[in-house]
Scaffold this motif. Structure first.
Motif, short mmCIF file in Angstrom:
data_model
loop_
_atom_site.label_atom_id
_atom_site.label_comp_id
_atom_site.label_asym_id
_atom_site.label_seq_id
_atom_site.Cartn_x
_atom_site.Cartn_y
_atom_site.Cartn_z
N TYR A 121 7.28 -7.48 -5.44
CA TYR A 121 6.14 -7.66 -5.12
C TYR A 121 5.57 -9.38 -5.59
O TYR A 121 5.06 -9.93 -4.81
CB TYR A 121 5.06 -6.77 -6.36
N LEU A 165 13.60 -3.61 -0.60
CA LEU A 165 12.57 -3.77 0.27
C LEU A 165 12.77 -2.81 1.14
O LEU A 165 12.01 -2.09 1.66
CB LEU A 165 12.34 -5.39 0.80
N LYS A 173 -0.52 -4.33 11.81
CA LYS A 173 0.18 -2.87 11.77
C LYS A 173 0.18 -2.43 13.28
O LYS A 173 0.94 -1.87 13.58
CB LYS A 173 -0.27 -2.03 10.76
N ARG A 233 7.99 -5.61 7.31
CA ARG A 233 8.67 -4.91 5.90
C ARG A 233 7.78 -5.11 4.82
O ARG A 233 7.43 -4.61 3.77
CB ARG A 233 9.88 -5.02 5.91
N GLU A 234 7.38 -6.58 4.75
CA GLU A 234 6.83 -7.02 3.59
C GLU A 234 5.37 -6.59 3.51
O GLU A 234 4.74 -6.33 2.33
CB GLU A 234 6.80 -8.82 3.52
N THR A 235 4.86 -6.63 4.86
CA THR A 235 3.41 -5.94 4.78
C THR A 235 3.42 -4.69 4.57
O THR A 235 2.42 -4.21 3.76
CB THR A 235 2.89 -6.12 6.34
N LEU A 236 4.44 -3.69 4.80
CA LEU A 236 4.42 -2.20 4.35
C LEU A 236 4.42 -2.23 2.98
O LEU A 236 3.89 -1.48 2.28
CB LEU A 236 5.33 -1.66 5.42
N PHE A 237 5.29 -3.07 2.32
CA PHE A 237 5.61 -3.08 0.85
C PHE A 237 4.36 -3.35 0.04
O PHE A 237 4.18 -2.75 -0.80
CB PHE A 237 6.79 -3.93 0.52
N GLU A 269 1.21 -3.33 0.97
CA GLU A 269 0.14 -2.05 0.95
C GLU A 269 0.58 -0.92 0.05
O GLU A 269 -0.19 -0.63 -0.69
CB GLU A 269 0.05 -1.75 2.45
N GLN A 270 1.91 -0.66 0.08
CA GLN A 270 2.31 0.43 -0.76
C GLN A 270 2.17 0.02 -2.15
O GLN A 270 1.69 0.70 -2.93
CB GLN A 270 3.76 0.61 -0.22
N TYR A 271 2.50 -1.04 -2.57
CA TYR A 271 2.47 -1.35 -3.95
C TYR A 271 0.90 -1.60 -4.28
O TYR A 271 0.65 -1.09 -5.54
CB TYR A 271 3.10 -2.94 -4.02
N VAL A 275 10.45 0.50 1.58
CA VAL A 275 9.65 0.77 2.76
C VAL A 275 9.97 1.95 3.53
O VAL A 275 9.14 2.74 3.89
CB VAL A 275 9.45 -0.46 3.59
#
Length: 190
Positions: free
Chosen positions: A58, A16, A161, A99-103, A105-107, A20
């Protein structure tokens, strides 16, 4: 067994952080293994590939998010209060899990993501059912689930964010107004 779970969790937590920070393509399994303090062979014992690791990460985060959406049992609230409380829960999750939020969104903006309304997660299915019921009752506009998600969760994620980055400082009063505006944006006109 605890030692095995610890290694598995250490790999996921390290993945994670690295995914990120560096992105999916710039995070090799060797870096995740090194930073997690395990050998490259061990990491492949738990995950057959980087893609499998990313998918499992995820799924774990999505389950945490789904559980967070239903804190305080908003599905028992009347009418659009359900949507309002779920929006607050999403915003609070995003702010408290940067970090989970950014991940997420990325995923969800990558080729890894394959959206389906038939999600196996119980909380997600409950959310879909509540939305479908609200549409049927004429409470919210009849738009695809992903569009409604963008109008609600997309706003929550974007604002969270900005709050995390310090570019906006939202107090409770402003959050109440934003939640009301989000509900109005999907409410069926009378």
């Amino acid at each position: 067994m605890t030692k095995v779970a610890d290694k598995h969790n250490a790999i996921l937590e390290t993945a994670l952080a690295q995914l990120v920070a560096n992105g999916f393509h710039n995070t090799p399994m060797s870096l995740i293994a090194k930073e997690a303090g395990v050998s490259a062979g061990i990491i492949y014992h738990y995950f057959e590939s980087k893609e499998a690791l990313i998918h499992e990460l995820y799924q774990e985060i999505k389950v945490k998010f789904s559980v967070a959406l239903f804190v305080g049992e908003p599905h028992k609230l009347p009418g659009l209060e359900t949507l309002r409380q779920i929006w607050f829960n999403a915003y609070n999750f995003y702010v408290s899990h940067p970090r989970e939020t950014l991940f997420l969104e990325q995923y969800e903006n990558s080729p890894y993501f394959k959206y389906t309304v038939e999600d196996p997660d119980v909380a997600v299915r409950l959310l879909v059912e509540k939305v479908q019921q609200a549409i049927k009752e004429g409470l919210i506009i009849n738009l695809p689930f992903m569009v409604l998600g963008s109008l609600t969760f997309g706003v929550a994620m974007s604002l969270a964010k900005q709050q995390i980055a310090g570019t906006v400082n939202l107090n409770e009063e402003m959050l109440e107004e934003i939640a009301n505006a989000v509900v109005r944006s999907v409410k069926q006109p009378e």
